[in-house]
Enzyme design. Structure first.
Site, PDB file in Angstrom:
ATOM      1  CE  LYS A  85      -4.209   0.605   2.374  1.00 32.76           C
ATOM      2  NZ  LYS A  85      -5.207   0.233   4.241  1.00 32.76           N
TER       3      LYS A  85
HETATM    4  O1  G3P Z   1      -7.582   0.857   5.313  1.00 29.01           O
HETATM    5  C1  G3P Z   1      -8.001   2.342   4.885  1.00 29.01           C
HETATM    6  C2  G3P Z   1     -10.153   2.973   5.301  1.00 29.01           C
HETATM    7  O2  G3P Z   1     -10.665   1.912   4.970  1.00 29.01           O
HETATM    8  C3  G3P Z   1      -9.852   3.938   7.093  1.00 29.01           C
HETATM    9  O3  G3P Z   1     -10.854   4.456   6.730  1.00 29.01           O
HETATM   10  O4  G3P Z   1     -12.339   4.457   8.947  1.00 29.01           O
HETATM   11  O5  G3P Z   1     -10.164   4.961   8.975  1.00 29.01           O
HETATM   12  O6  G3P Z   1     -11.630   6.428   7.467  1.00 29.01           O
HETATM   13  P1  G3P Z   1     -11.257   4.859   8.085  1.00 29.01           P
END
Ligand code: G3P
Length: 221
Positions: A85
């Site tokens: 990533k």
């Molecule tokens: O892994 C990346 C993403 O899905 C993060 O989500 O909920 O931290 O905005 P969030």
């Protein structure tokens, strides 16, 4: 649409995997830090359990360091399903180009606009991760960029997969599927919320209760 879990919690991954519907896993530095375990051990453990892509994120921000770190993760985890990533920054684009040209799959993270996704795909990313929930949080319709990215990738036949990320609820999953996202990655709580419906539970209780009314000898079929 493929279903990924967005977590580094091995118990959650084991549980979802046992349901037979898990296609992959995404992690990020925040999720790994929450587990308080060695990063590479966590990624190794997930890769041993899940056959699909498992995203592990770099934490450096210069091109050379990201390339070095990405290769290092690949080598030290030693599993073919690891995906590196890389954040959507200028230095990241160069790293995507370098890693992908060596056959390493890259998931470009922190995508907030469709043209960012276009550049990531041009650089050779295998996945782009638009952050739906974080856009909704600031009153932008996160799903609009999934729609735009889908149209752009289809117009030019990009092989890059759209991985809808920062999913916060089952409606996000429905919208991502309707718009043709290839993958939705979600927290375990969202996956559980999708399964659950009060009418399903009430209906099941009623069926079981009614079944009890049938005399024992007539229940064998
Ligand atoms: O892994 C990346 C993403 O899905 C993060 O989500 O909920 O931290 O905005 P969030």
């Amino acid at each position: 649409m493929k279903i990924f879990l967005d977590t580094a919690d091995i118990r959650e991954i084991r549980e979802a995997h046992s349901w037979g519907i898990l296609d992959g896993v995404t992690t990020n530095p925040s999720l790994v830090a929450k587990e308080g375990k060695d990063f590479l051990d966590v990624v190794r453990e997930i890769c041993a359990l899940v056959q699909g892509p498992v995203s592990a994120e770099v934490v450096s921000t210069t091109t050379d360091e990201m390339i070095r770190e990405g290769k290092d993760i690949m080598r030290r985890v030693g599993a073919p399903n690891v995906v590196i990533k890389i954040p959507m920054i200028r230095e990241g684009l160069r790293a995507i180009r370098a890693l992908s040209s060596e056959g390493i799959r890259v998931n470009t993270t922190l995508i907030f606009t469709a043209p960012q996704a276009l550049l990531a795909a041009k650089a050779g990313a295998s996945f782009v991760s638009p952050f739906i929930g974080r856009l909704d949080d600031i009153s932008h319709l996160g799903m609009d960029i999934v729609r735009d990215i889908r149209a752009i990738f289809d117009n030019y036949d990009f092989k890059c997969e759209i991985l809808a990320a920062s999913i916060r609820n089952p409606l996000h999953v429905v919208d991502a599927a309707r718009l043709g996202a290839d993958i939705a990655t979600m927290p375990f709580s969202v996956l559980e919320a999708i399964i659950k419906h009060p009418l399903t539970d009430i209906g099941l209780q009623r069926f079981l209760k009614d079944w009890e009314k049938l005399p024992q000898q007539m229940r064998k079929g």
